[in-house]
Write a protein that holds these residues in place. Structure first.
Motif, short mmCIF file in Angstrom:
data_model
loop_
_atom_site.label_atom_id
_atom_site.label_comp_id
_atom_site.label_asym_id
_atom_site.label_seq_id
_atom_site.Cartn_x
_atom_site.Cartn_y
_atom_site.Cartn_z
N ILE A 1 0.82 -1.21 0.00
CA ILE A 1 0.00 0.00 0.00
C ILE A 1 0.85 1.26 0.00
O ILE A 1 0.56 2.22 -0.71
CB ILE A 1 -0.98 -0.01 1.20
CG1 ILE A 1 -1.97 -1.17 1.02
CG2 ILE A 1 -1.71 1.33 1.33
CD1 ILE A 1 -2.77 -1.49 2.26
N GLY A 2 1.91 1.27 0.79
CA GLY A 2 2.75 2.48 0.86
C GLY A 2 2.33 3.42 1.97
O GLY A 2 2.86 3.35 3.06
N ASN A 3 1.37 4.30 1.72
CA ASN A 3 0.90 5.24 2.74
C ASN A 3 0.02 4.47 3.72
O ASN A 3 -1.19 4.36 3.54
CB ASN A 3 0.12 6.39 2.11
CG ASN A 3 1.01 7.31 1.31
OD1 ASN A 3 2.23 7.26 1.41
ND2 ASN A 3 0.40 8.16 0.50
N PHE A 4 0.64 3.97 4.77
CA PHE A 4 0.04 2.96 5.64
C PHE A 4 0.24 3.34 7.10
O PHE A 4 1.36 3.62 7.52
CB PHE A 4 0.74 1.63 5.35
CG PHE A 4 0.19 0.41 6.03
CD1 PHE A 4 -0.72 -0.41 5.38
CD2 PHE A 4 0.62 0.05 7.29
CE1 PHE A 4 -1.21 -1.55 5.98
CE2 PHE A 4 0.14 -1.10 7.91
CZ PHE A 4 -0.77 -1.91 7.25
N VAL A 5 -0.85 3.37 7.84
CA VAL A 5 -0.78 3.69 9.27
C VAL A 5 -1.41 2.52 10.02
O VAL A 5 -2.63 2.31 9.96
CB VAL A 5 -1.54 5.00 9.58
CG1 VAL A 5 -1.47 5.31 11.08
CG2 VAL A 5 -1.00 6.15 8.75
#
Length: 181
Positions: A99-103
């Protein structure tokens, strides 16, 4: 980066509060003008992952499917909220990479409290022997080692948890801080 898409990946035991937090977070994010989609574990299993069981392989496949959709949404500027147990660290790590932008947010709640809540009646079915390989009871749940945030739903209100999540998203640059009036 504040207008970029990102994925909030809630993980935790059944009954910990992932779906409840997702719905509260969705409302607050929409109020900030963001497009939001929730990928709730139960709904995903009904539609996208119908036919999968609860073996490690099937659970990993389920997480990969959720991550695939979350990645598409994220790339297109949507805030995606995943609310699935996601019991295995390696599958969550794979999702993060994809995903990359992952929190990652660990929705931490003691098993005893989850059992007391038993919103879906699943723990009762486990106790009656009608459900086997249930995460946290007779199947493992691997707690995250380095999540961006841990919320403890047995110790804080939904509002307190959502406030802490918003503060973390602002700190990470995914949301613009709201100016103080």
């Amino acid at each position: 980066m504040a207008n970029a898409g990102f994925t909030i990946w809630f993980t935790g035991l059944s009954g910990a509060g992932k779906s409840t937090l997702s719905e509260a977070l969705e409302l607050r994010l929409r109020a900030r003008g963001r497009n939001v989609e929730i990928l709730d574990g139960d709904k995903v299993r009904t539609h996208l992952s119908k036919g999968l069981g609860f073996s490690k392989e099937d659970r990993d496949t389920n997480i990969k499917r959720i991550a695939f959709v979350a990645g598409l949404l994220t790339r297109n500027g949507v805030v995606c909220i995943s609310a699935a147990i996601a019991p295995y660290r390696d599958a969550r790590a794979w999702a993060r990479e994809e995903i990359g932008n992952f929190v990652e947010i660990y929705v931490k709640c003691p098993l005893e409290v989850c059992r007391q809540r038993d919103v879906k009646g699943l723990y009762k079915l486990v106790d009656e022997g009608k459900v086997k390989n249930f995460t946290g009871v007779d199947d493992p749940y691997e707690e995250p080692l380095n999540p961006e945030l841990v919320v403890e739903t047995d110790k804080e209100t939904i509002e307190e948890s959502v406030d802490r999540i918003f503060a973390k998203l602002e700190e990470l640059g995914y949301l613009e801080p709201v100016p103080v009036a």
